[in-house]
Design a protein around this motif. Structure first.
Motif, short mmCIF file in Angstrom:
data_model
loop_
_atom_site.label_atom_id
_atom_site.label_comp_id
_atom_site.label_asym_id
_atom_site.label_seq_id
_atom_site.Cartn_x
_atom_site.Cartn_y
_atom_site.Cartn_z
N LEU A 169 -9.08 1.29 6.06
CA LEU A 169 -8.78 2.72 6.13
C LEU A 169 -7.30 2.97 6.41
O LEU A 169 -6.73 3.97 5.95
N VAL A 170 -6.67 2.06 7.16
CA VAL A 170 -5.22 2.16 7.37
C VAL A 170 -4.50 2.04 6.04
O VAL A 170 -3.55 2.79 5.75
N LEU A 171 -4.93 1.10 5.20
CA LEU A 171 -4.32 0.96 3.88
C LEU A 171 -4.58 2.19 3.01
O LEU A 171 -3.71 2.61 2.23
N ALA B 286 0.83 -1.20 0.00
CA ALA B 286 0.00 0.00 0.00
C ALA B 286 0.87 1.26 0.00
O ALA B 286 0.63 2.18 -0.79
N PHE B 287 1.87 1.32 0.87
CA PHE B 287 2.69 2.53 0.95
C PHE B 287 3.50 2.74 -0.32
O PHE B 287 3.67 3.88 -0.77
N ALA B 288 4.00 1.66 -0.90
CA ALA B 288 4.80 1.77 -2.12
C ALA B 288 3.92 1.86 -3.36
O ALA B 288 4.44 1.91 -4.47
N THR B 289 2.60 1.88 -3.18
CA THR B 289 1.60 1.96 -4.25
C THR B 289 1.86 0.91 -5.32
O THR B 289 1.89 1.20 -6.51
N VAL B 290 2.02 -0.32 -4.88
CA VAL B 290 2.28 -1.44 -5.78
C VAL B 290 0.97 -2.13 -6.16
O VAL B 290 0.61 -2.23 -7.33
N GLY B 291 0.26 -2.65 -5.16
CA GLY B 291 -1.00 -3.31 -5.44
C GLY B 291 -0.95 -4.82 -5.34
O GLY B 291 -1.98 -5.49 -5.47
N LEU B 292 0.25 -5.41 -5.14
CA LEU B 292 0.32 -6.85 -4.91
C LEU B 292 -0.29 -7.17 -3.55
O LEU B 292 -0.20 -6.36 -2.61
N SER B 293 -0.89 -8.34 -3.45
CA SER B 293 -1.56 -8.70 -2.20
C SER B 293 -1.45 -10.20 -1.96
O SER B 293 -1.41 -10.99 -2.91
N THR B 294 -1.38 -10.57 -0.71
CA THR B 294 -1.41 -11.99 -0.34
C THR B 294 -2.84 -12.49 -0.19
O THR B 294 -3.05 -13.60 0.27
N GLY B 295 -3.81 -11.64 -0.57
CA GLY B 295 -5.20 -12.06 -0.56
C GLY B 295 -5.98 -11.68 0.68
O GLY B 295 -7.10 -12.14 0.87
N ILE B 296 -5.43 -10.79 1.50
CA ILE B 296 -6.10 -10.46 2.76
C ILE B 296 -6.76 -9.08 2.73
O ILE B 296 -7.41 -8.70 3.71
N THR B 297 -6.61 -8.33 1.63
CA THR B 297 -7.14 -6.96 1.60
C THR B 297 -8.63 -6.93 1.86
O THR B 297 -9.13 -6.15 2.68
N ALA B 298 -9.37 -7.80 1.15
CA ALA B 298 -10.82 -7.81 1.31
C ALA B 298 -11.24 -8.36 2.66
O ALA B 298 -12.38 -8.11 3.11
N GLU B 299 -10.36 -9.11 3.34
CA GLU B 299 -10.70 -9.70 4.63
C GLU B 299 -10.51 -8.72 5.79
O GLU B 299 -10.98 -9.00 6.90
N LEU B 300 -9.82 -7.62 5.54
CA LEU B 300 -9.56 -6.67 6.61
C LEU B 300 -10.86 -5.99 7.04
O LEU B 300 -11.79 -5.82 6.24
N SER B 301 -10.90 -5.58 8.27
CA SER B 301 -12.05 -4.84 8.77
C SER B 301 -12.06 -3.44 8.17
O SER B 301 -11.10 -3.01 7.52
N GLY B 302 -13.15 -2.71 8.39
CA GLY B 302 -13.24 -1.34 7.90
C GLY B 302 -12.08 -0.47 8.36
O GLY B 302 -11.44 0.19 7.53
#
Length: 485
Positions: A446-448, A426-442
């Motif tokens: 917002l931290v991301l 997120a900070f490096a504005t890359v966009g790769l994910s281990t698949g947990i982005t959608a699992e995070l709480s609200g």
């Protein structure tokens, strides 16, 4: 203390002598326009430029969020939630690529068009404003510094911002059209897409790749095309060209046969980028070569292509041709490093930029070898640039660590390696994910959002605030060395 160029100082001194003789009060109106000291509070200073950049991105973010909230932007009944719209708009305007919903199935063609527009605005805006920022800072230098800067860049028209912006626009258009055409032809000829669908997919992925965004119109990103070089290679070219930065592209176009005239910025970017690309490829292939969930089932050529593609997009496009969530944790750590380094300055890539890390490397080498000055490829590095690089890195590490700890407090079950990967991406504005982005709480999402915004604008604003801001002291405190290490 304000320092005026020598030519202006001599002119002011002459006017003072003349007015002293005629007993007239000196006035700025007696000076040529380029030498008048502005008292207009609207004057564009580096600090105000940073404020304008942040404000512009904020306005675009709000507008994009409103458009994505419209019922016509989402498939099915009703519109997207506020959090989904805010997250997607932030990811697009910051050219990141992290998603909390599936782009091809959740958003309608209108919603996808809004995302594409935000990507283009975000990529062109950052590239143009960072380049213009350099011009504004150069204009604030004294006469001697401006002459040296002009001599080094070999570009006497460096101060023409209009011409620079037009060149950025032309460069963006040429590269995106060429890549879009190559992709559209492949989609049409190789996958039996209709002309309209092939053109749309070609344009969307070309814009996303050149702007290093990583948004894709496929639920599995580019995994379905992992073995197709006619899809992978155009995307790689677009990502690399966008990541080099406009100053490098412009100088290569004008003086690609004259490397002796290249600026230090161009030399550092062209020196470090191949090392990172090839090093990342070797690293990922070595770790994932036999993994049954990533490179294992592929042939040798396909493995090398997938490894090179993943190494390229880690700086900082966000596509993936293999399953990132199934990678070994060591691969995640290696990608963390590549993502944090990022691409070249004044381009569409994120991260802390290869020049920043190159400067840190030369500083460490100089200290280890006992040198008195930091010399980089035949040039001496100013101390202000050294302090600037250290400041940007320290603040970036602080932001990533803070974001990681906040996410860990909210989601203890996800593990440090996955959370750290998400925060760095997120900070490096890359966009790769281990698949947990959608699992995070609200709150976690917002931290991301905050990390994406800080990562896209933070290094620019910090560099603006620290560059050329000198304050001469009339005294110095006594020197004392603490113990280091």
């Amino acid at each position: 203390m304000w320092h005026m160029p020598l030519e202006e100082a001599l002119l002011r001194a002459r006017i003072r002598r003349l007015t002293r003789r005629s007993r007239l009060r000196p006035s700025n109106r007696r000076l040529p326009r380029q030498f008048r000291r502005s008292t207009d509070p609207r004057e564009v200073t580096p600090a105000r430029t940073a404020q304008l950049i942040i404000t512009a991105f904020g306005v675009a973010l709000v507008a994009g969020t409103v458009l994505l909230l419209l019922p016509g932007a989402r498939t099915g009944e009703g519109g997207a939630t506020v959090l989904e719209a805010v997250f997607t708009a932030t990811s697009a305007i910051c050219v990141t690529g992290l998603v909390v919903v599936d782009t091809p199935t959740y958003w309608t063609p209108f919603g996808q068009a809004v995302i594409l527009a935000l990507i283009q605005i975000g990529g062109f805006g950052v590239m143009s404003f960072t380049t213009v920022l350099g011009i504004l800072l150069a204009r604030r230098l004294g006469l001697k510094a401006r002459i040296l800067s002009s001599a080094e860049t070999k570009h006497p028209g460096y101060g023409d911002m209009r011409r620079v912006l037009l060149r950025i626009l032309a460069t963006t258009a040429v590269i995106e059209v060429a890549v879009a055409a190559a992709l559209a032809l492949r989609f049409h000829a190789g996958y039996d897409y209709g002309v309209g669908r092939a053109v749309w997919h070609g344009v969307f992925h070309a814009v996303s790749a050149f702007n290093n965004a990583g948004f894709a119109l496929y639920s599995l990103s580019i995994m379905d095309f992992a073995a197709d070089p006619w899809i992978n290679l155009p995307l790689i070219v677009a990502v690399v060209l966008g990541g080099l930065g406009f100053p490098v592209l412009y100088q290569l176009r004008k003086e690609w046969r004259l490397p002796r005239r290249w600026t230090l910025n161009t030399r550092l970017v062209l020196f470090a980028s191949p090392i990172l690309l090839l090093g990342g490829t070797v690293f990922l292939c070595a770790v994932e070569w036999s993994s049954p969930t990533t490179l294992g089932p592929m042939g040798t050529g396909e493995k090398l292509l997938a490894g090179f593609f993943q190494s390229t997009v880690a700086r900082t496009a966000g596509f993936n041709s293999i399953d990132v969530s199934a990678m070994h944790p060591v691969s995640w750590l290696g990608l963390d490093i590549l993502m944090l380094i990022g691409g070249g300055p004044a381009g569409t890539a994120g991260g802390l930029k290869v020049t920043t890390f190159a400067v840190l490397g030369y500083i460490a080498f100089t200290e280890i070898t006992g040198g008195s000055a930091v010399n980089v490829l035949g040039k001496r590095l100013p101390r202000s640039v050294q302090r600037q690089a250290i400041t940007v890195v320290v603040l970036a590490v602080g932001a990533v660590v803070t974001g990681t700890m906040a996410l860990m407090l909210m989601h203890e079950d996800l593990g440090l390696d996955r959370v750290l990967f998400e925060a760095v991406s997120a900070f490096a504005t890359v966009g790769l994910s281990t698949g947990i982005t959608a699992e995070l709480s609200g709150p976690g999402q917002l931290v991301l959002v905050a990390l994406m915004f800080l990562g896209r604008l933070g290094p620019v604003t910090v560099a603006t605030a620290t560059a050329y801001r000198h304050r001469r002291l009339l005294y110095e405190l006594p020197e004392e060395r603490p113990l280091i290490g």
